[in-house]
Design a protein around this motif. Structure first.
Motif, mmCIF file in Angstrom:
data_model
loop_
_atom_site.group_PDB
_atom_site.id
_atom_site.type_symbol
_atom_site.label_atom_id
_atom_site.label_comp_id
_atom_site.label_asym_id
_atom_site.label_seq_id
_atom_site.Cartn_x
_atom_site.Cartn_y
_atom_site.Cartn_z
ATOM 1 N N ASN A 160 5.238 1.611 5.616
ATOM 2 C CA ASN A 160 4.737 2.869 4.834
ATOM 3 C C ASN A 160 3.376 3.340 5.581
ATOM 4 O OD1 ASN A 160 6.703 2.584 2.206
ATOM 5 N ND2 ASN A 160 4.566 1.357 1.166
ATOM 6 N N ASN A 161 2.873 2.437 6.717
ATOM 7 C CA ASN A 161 1.887 2.781 7.027
ATOM 8 C C ASN A 161 2.392 3.139 8.813
ATOM 9 O OD1 ASN A 161 -0.530 4.333 4.923
ATOM 10 N ND2 ASN A 161 0.470 2.216 4.212
ATOM 11 N N ASP A 162 3.129 2.848 9.199
ATOM 12 C CA ASP A 162 3.108 3.172 10.579
ATOM 13 C C ASP A 162 2.409 4.039 11.609
ATOM 14 O OD1 ASP A 162 4.094 0.544 10.617
ATOM 15 O OD2 ASP A 162 6.502 1.993 10.732
ATOM 16 N N PHE A 163 1.998 3.704 12.416
ATOM 17 C CA PHE A 163 0.988 5.067 13.273
ATOM 18 C C PHE A 163 -0.721 5.639 12.661
ATOM 19 C CE2 PHE A 163 5.422 4.595 14.658
ATOM 20 C CZ PHE A 163 5.357 4.417 15.268
ATOM 21 N N PRO A 164 -0.903 5.105 12.005
ATOM 22 C CA PRO A 164 -2.308 6.113 11.023
ATOM 23 C C PRO A 164 -3.370 6.440 12.448
ATOM 24 C CG PRO A 164 -2.692 3.748 10.556
ATOM 25 C CD PRO A 164 -1.523 3.731 11.283
ATOM 26 N N PRO A 165 -3.657 7.508 12.076
ATOM 27 C CA PRO A 165 -4.422 8.210 12.623
ATOM 28 C C PRO A 165 -5.187 8.319 13.003
ATOM 29 C CG PRO A 165 -3.776 9.814 10.559
ATOM 30 C CD PRO A 165 -2.679 8.788 10.667
ATOM 31 N N PRO B 219 0.376 -1.052 0.021
ATOM 32 C CA PRO B 219 0.215 0.008 -0.098
ATOM 33 C C PRO B 219 0.981 1.038 -0.187
ATOM 34 C CG PRO B 219 0.173 -1.095 1.701
ATOM 35 C CD PRO B 219 0.949 -2.132 0.834
ATOM 36 N N GLU B 220 0.613 2.303 -0.764
ATOM 37 C CA GLU B 220 1.636 3.860 -0.997
ATOM 38 C C GLU B 220 1.374 4.246 0.683
ATOM 39 O OE1 GLU B 220 -0.242 5.624 -3.666
ATOM 40 O OE2 GLU B 220 0.061 4.837 -5.278
ATOM 41 N N LYS B 221 1.902 5.474 1.051
ATOM 42 C CA LYS B 221 2.334 6.196 2.185
ATOM 43 C C LYS B 221 1.244 6.530 2.205
ATOM 44 C CE LYS B 221 5.230 9.452 4.449
ATOM 45 N NZ LYS B 221 5.911 7.923 5.752
ATOM 46 N N GLY B 222 0.381 6.849 3.765
ATOM 47 C CA GLY B 222 -0.526 6.725 3.475
ATOM 48 C C GLY B 222 -2.105 6.671 3.457
ATOM 49 N N ALA B 223 -2.078 5.712 2.771
ATOM 50 C CA ALA B 223 -3.288 4.650 1.589
ATOM 51 C C ALA B 223 -3.829 4.622 3.545
ATOM 52 C CB ALA B 223 -2.731 3.900 1.050
ATOM 53 N N TYR B 224 -3.722 4.095 4.308
ATOM 54 C CA TYR B 224 -4.861 3.938 5.275
ATOM 55 C C TYR B 224 -5.020 4.804 6.010
ATOM 56 C CZ TYR B 224 -2.476 -0.912 5.665
ATOM 57 O OH TYR B 224 -1.512 -1.772 5.447
ATOM 58 N N THR B 225 -4.810 6.306 5.804
ATOM 59 C CA THR B 225 -5.754 7.365 6.396
ATOM 60 C C THR B 225 -6.472 8.027 5.451
ATOM 61 O OG1 THR B 225 -3.672 7.916 8.359
ATOM 62 C CG2 THR B 225 -5.612 9.494 7.462
ATOM 63 N N SER B 226 -5.679 7.873 3.643
ATOM 64 C CA SER B 226 -6.301 9.030 3.451
ATOM 65 C C SER B 226 -7.105 7.848 1.969
ATOM 66 C CB SER B 226 -5.357 9.643 2.381
ATOM 67 O OG SER B 226 -4.365 7.950 2.081
ATOM 68 N N GLY B 227 -6.846 6.717 2.345
ATOM 69 C CA GLY B 227 -7.978 5.849 1.563
ATOM 70 C C GLY B 227 -9.338 5.315 2.168
ATOM 71 N N THR B 228 -10.085 4.903 1.509
ATOM 72 C CA THR B 228 -11.626 4.117 1.826
ATOM 73 C C THR B 228 -11.900 3.281 2.371
ATOM 74 O OG1 THR B 228 -12.008 5.966 0.093
ATOM 75 C CG2 THR B 228 -14.017 3.995 1.522
ATOM 76 N N TRP B 229 -12.284 2.904 3.350
ATOM 77 C CA TRP B 229 -12.263 1.207 3.880
ATOM 78 C C TRP B 229 -13.652 0.864 3.865
ATOM 79 C CZ3 TRP B 229 -8.336 -1.823 6.188
ATOM 80 C CH2 TRP B 229 -7.567 -0.805 6.808
ATOM 81 N N GLY B 230 -13.757 -0.189 3.330
ATOM 82 C CA GLY B 230 -15.366 -0.408 3.256
ATOM 83 C C GLY B 230 -15.594 -1.827 4.578
ATOM 84 N N GLU B 231 -16.299 -2.452 4.541
ATOM 85 C CA GLU B 231 -17.267 -3.308 5.549
ATOM 86 C C GLU B 231 -17.901 -3.859 5.539
ATOM 87 O OE1 GLU B 231 -19.124 -1.975 9.669
ATOM 88 O OE2 GLU B 231 -16.759 0.015 9.640
ATOM 89 N N LYS B 232 -18.734 -5.143 5.710
ATOM 90 C CA LYS B 232 -19.697 -5.789 5.615
ATOM 91 C C LYS B 232 -19.654 -6.615 6.231
ATOM 92 C CE LYS B 232 -17.245 -8.296 1.138
ATOM 93 N NZ LYS B 232 -18.317 -8.806 0.096
ATOM 94 N N SER B 233 -20.868 -6.979 6.987
ATOM 95 C CA SER B 233 -21.517 -8.323 8.437
ATOM 96 C C SER B 233 -22.503 -8.658 8.383
ATOM 97 C CB SER B 233 -21.580 -6.949 9.925
ATOM 98 O OG SER B 233 -20.944 -5.809 9.904
#
Length: 936
Positions: free
Chosen positions: A87-92, A27-41
């Protein structure tokens, strides 16, 4: 156990999570913060126990086809590769498992909402074995974790399986940090003992460290609001301003905390020393700084409170009489009901007092004497001084001439909101009602102000004083209904003043004529002259026999203006009306385009006509309902046309009076030229002449124009029944305003207050406002309140991050961008870390807070660093400062990573990871340890 595994497998198949998930892209740097997360339950059941299984995943662009074909069969699953990605240590902003393990996709099984937590070790092992079976059977390579223990502890355990590799996710959670593990050296010992490396020389351990410092003491900064000025009219009130200006800003500090994160992203075991004796981890020397702010939850803001309290009035059902008492409105009611006395005043000459010679006390004397009669001054809901100030603001012409404000930058926002123009009387009234409600007594004070306001309007109506702050002309239907009603009163006053002035002029001319003809009048044998008195009577010969055009109206209420008919003879009989040449022309304005009458050579004159009656939107709606109820029958349509043609009939009568001997064609040539068609006709003597006739629609049998012309009398406008009865309409408006409840008044003024609030936000925020349509009022108000909160937060941050004039312009722009980003982004990187301009300001904030913490509150108020340049001369070692520059870290996060063959020396080198969280009341170890399942 098997049934649970089968249920989990079924869900994995439905979600298509089976098969190989390997790949070689990170994953690109900062992707965990700026990207979109999906979920289904989805819910699953095991015996009587309900679980919720949830799939979390980072939504990414599809991989390229050539990249998909590159991975080998023995490539590790993506989750195991993510353990080593830096690339994504400590995502805020991410799920806690994302922060602890660095994985981009995982499945979590949690107990149902009403189910007890999984606390016993046997149940935990049973569930974990079911997960292991389901992963093995389905071939799913996505990590699956189970939440165990109490939910507030956020404890998880699980595993991830791949081709010849398995990673176990384990966790430790304690309330207190053991002293031997408070530093990096102790945590390295745990990590090494856990992975149990069989090699004689342990591979290098990569270390990433983050310390978080919290600043929450803002004593060195000024209070958000100015101290109250007890000498002013609104003295003693926080945010108190003069009438006409809304308060703004927070009453408390809108920014509660500032979190500074100092990060060392790439360290190795031999580079850094951190133990209980010495530490190299100086926050000022950290290569990366990032900041986030925590804002106060729902801070008290003046403008938002003002707007909320005003909106609450909409729910109050009490009338003015119920609020102020019945005795206070009895006298006013008597005057309102005495319409007859008001009508009689029309024929009485009014004595005009120059408006400039009047004072506020004189203007409101008539209104306030009624309240004084029943209420002592100290019992008034609204203070007398405040009331006088409000009335002076609303009616400034009572004291001095008001100069209009510069409106170059004013927009027509009131058209979108249907409020009122800026600085109009309605706009100012809305501001005063809102401020009175918030600062000076609430509902009772609003009722008192409204009663005084209506009485002031009546005083002006009865004494012919125009209401200031209103545009001339008929009511503007683009504004709110209350503004239209006030404009209607002004229209009535203008008509009344014009009628009184015309009467005076005519009386003066009559006296002059009377003096000139006094000798002739004395020689008359008739004891009384044939002058028609100004009592509104009219000769019965003037009334045409049969059904009159006006027979549908209430003839007993007809009122004829007899302003200049003294000395004239009675109206001619009906047969003389037809022969207009014997009549005397009256009410002429000017010739019309050099035209002559068709039946004579007399010029065609434009008559003096009555102006159409101005109407407000509620009257128009009422008229439309009446016309609609007449139906579609022939009789109903005919009656509807006659009701709508009152103005046409008046103009016809005026035209006949101004043009004796005229015919319908003459009237049409002036009134509707398109309905008079002219054609060239060849005469017998080969001469071409123009011959005109009425249009086809005018020739239709039963045409309303023809019927109106036949019944129209020869009557100038000054002697006609008034199309607009200003006395009746003014009394209707005043009665309407008197009967308004505070809730009704609030609904009328709410668009104006919203309008004023938007302008205040634009003024304070220095940002263009985007108007959002089709919102409920309460939602729109909440949106405005949220905007005030954001502007207040931005203002607070600008004050805290201010830079001196000696700073460069580039630094100023950088700082403004930084402050804006703090409110928009979850975390903002500080350019240059502690050595940059922004970093130096943050460092200075911490130093000041630390020094203030070492003093009492009184001493701290006097402590201000006179020379802030000492920051640049700070010694990194051997400092003699008694107070440390930074407080103890509120949180320590240490991430340890290594590639180690496990469990045997000949096993594949696999990723091992340990994430450590050390806080005042929390100690957490989140480990992911991989094992080779092929060579063990």
């Amino acid at each position: 156990d098997c049934r649970t595994a089968c249920a989990v497998e079924e869900v994995l198949n439905d979600w298509k999570l089976i098969g190989n998930s390997a790949g070689n892209f990170s994953p690109e740097k900062g992707a965990y913060t700026s990207g979109t997360w999906g979920e289904k339950s989805q819910d699953i059941h095991f015996a009587d126990f309900k679980f919720c299984i949830t799939h979390y995943f980072l939504i990414q662009e599809c991989e390229k086809d050539d990249e998909k074909d590159k991975f080998e069969e023995d490539t590790f699953p993506l989750a195991i590769q993510d353990l080593m990605c830096m690339n994504n240590d400590f995502p805020p902003r991410a799920h806690c498992l994302v922060r602890w393990y660095g994985i981009r996709e995982f499945v979590v099984i949690t107990p149902g909402s009403n189910c007890e937590a999984i606390i016993s070790e046997s149940k935990c092992n049973l569930l974990l074995s079911s997960i292991s079976i389901s992963l093995a059977n389905s071939g799913c390579q996505i990590p699956m974790l189970v939440q165990v223990q109490q939910k507030w502890r956020r404890m998880y355990a699980g595993e991830c399986q791949g081709q010849g590799v398995r990673t176990d996710f384990e966790m430790v959670h304690l309330r207190k940090v053991p002293s031997q593990y408070y530093h990096v050296s102790g945590l390295l010992d745990i990590f090494k003992s856990k992975i149990g490396c069989p090699l004689s020389s342990l591979p290098q351990v990569n270390i990433a460290i983050r310390f978080t410092y919290i600043l929450q003491d803002w004593q060195q900064h000024s209070w958000p609001q100015q101290p109250p000025d007890f000498d002013t009219l609104l003295g003693g009130e926080v945010g108190g301003v003069e009438f006409g200006k809304l308060p703004f800003g927070a009453c408390e500090e809108p920014v509660s905390e500032l979190h500074l994160a100092t990060t060392w992203p790439h360290l190795t075991e031999g580079i850094v020393v951190d133990n209980d004796v010495y530490s190299d981890l100086d926050p000022l020397q950290a290569p990366h700084w990032s900041v986030k702010v925590r804002t106060a939850e729902n801070p008290q803001c003046l403008l938002g409170d003002l707007l909320t309290e005003f909106f609450k009035l909409c729910c109050r059902k009490e009338s003015i009489e119920e609020i102020l008492g019945k005795g206070l409105t009895e006298d006013e009611g008597k005057e309102i009901n005495d319409i007859g006395s008001a009508l009689s005043k029309l024929t009485e000459p009014a004595t005009t007092v120059p408006i400039s010679k009047m004072s506020v006390a004189n203007m409101v004397h008539s209104a306030r004497k009624h309240i004084r009669r029943h209420r002592r001054i100290d019992e008034s809901p609204l203070n007398t001084d405040v009331l006088n100030s409000v009335l002076l603001y609303l009616f400034p012409d009572a004291a001095v001439e008001r100069t209009p404000e510069n409106s170059k930058n004013k927009t027509n926002l009131f058209l979108q909101l249907k409020s009122a123009p800026i600085d109009s009387l309605t706009y100012r009234l809305a501001l005063c009602v809102c401020l009175v409600n918030y600062y000076h007594g609430g509902l009772r004070a609003v009722a008192h102000l409204w009663q005084e306001f209506v009485l002031e309007l009546r005083y002006r109506w009865e004494n012919n004083y125009l209401i200031c702050g209103l545009a001339g002309g008929p009511p503007d239907l683009r504004c709110c209904l209350l503004h239209q009603k006030l404009q209607m009163i002004n229209c009535c006053i203008e008509r009344k003043k014009a009628r009184d002035e015309a009467r005076k002029v005519l009386e003066g001319s009559e006296k002059k004529v009377s003096r000139m003809s006094s000798g002739y009048l004395k020689s008359l044998s008739v004891p009384e002259s044939a002058t028609v008195m100004s009592t509104g009577s009219i000769s019965t010969k003037e009334v045409s026999p049969g059904k009159s055009w006006d027979s549908w109206s209430d003839s007993e209420d007809e009122f004829f203006e007899c302003l200049s008919d003294q000395g004239e003879s009675e109206a001619p009989p009906a047969d003389e009306e037809k022969d207009g040449s014997k009549s005397k022309a009256e009410g002429r304005l000017h010739p019309y385009n050099n035209m002559t009458l068709l039946n004579s050579s007399e010029p065609l004159y434009v008559p003096i006509t009555q102006e159409p009656a101005p109407m407000t939107e509620d009257l128009l709606e009422e008229q439309s309902e009446v016309l609609a109820k007449l139906g579609t029958s022939a009789e109903g349509s005919h009656l509807r046309a006659r009701m709508q043609s009152a103005c046409l009939l008046s103009d016809m009568e005026s035209f006949k009076a101004a043009n004796p001997g005229c015919v319908l064609e003459d009237f049409v040539r002036w009134y509707s030229p398109r309905d008079y068609v002219e054609e060239e006709v060849v005469h017998k003597k080969d001469n071409t002449v123009l011959k005109g006739k009425l249009s086809a629609r005018m020739m239709i049998p039963g045409n309303m124009w023809v019927e109106a012309w036949q019944t129209a009398r020869v009557t100038p406008a000054r002697r006609q029944r008034r199309l607009f009865d200003d006395t009746k309409e003014a009394e209707k408006v005043l009665h309407y305003l008197t009967m308004q409840k505070p809730a009704d008044l609030t609904c009328h003024l709410l668009p104006c207050i919203i309008h004023s609030t938007i302008l205040k936000l634009k003024e304070e925020g220095e940002l263009p406002f985007i108007f959002v349509e089709h919102l409920l009022v309460i939602d729109f108000i909440n949106q405005l309140i949220a905007m005030e909160t954001v502007i207040t937060q931005a203002r607070s941050l600008k004050a805290k991050f201010s830079i001196s004039e000696s700073e460069k312009r580039d630094d100023t722009d950088e700082l403004k961008k930084f402050v804006t980003s703090l409110l928009e982004d979850p975390e903002v990187e500080v350019i240059g870390a502690g050595q940059g301009s922004t970093g130096r300001i943050i460092y200075r904030l911490f130093i000041n807070a630390q020094k203030l913490a070492d003093f009492t509150s009184d001493e701290a108020a006097l402590l201000t660093p006179k020379d802030e340049d000492f920051v640049h001369d700070r010694k990194t070692t051997g400092a003699n400062n008694r107070v440390p520059d930074f407080p103890s870290p509120a949180g320590r996060e240490i991430l340890l990573r290594a590639r180690v063959p496990r469990p045997a020396p000949y096993s594949k080198p696999l990723p091992q990871r340990l994430f450590c969280v050390l806080m005042r009341e929390e100690f957490r170890l989140a480990g992911a340890f991989s094992s080779d399942t092929s060579f063990f």
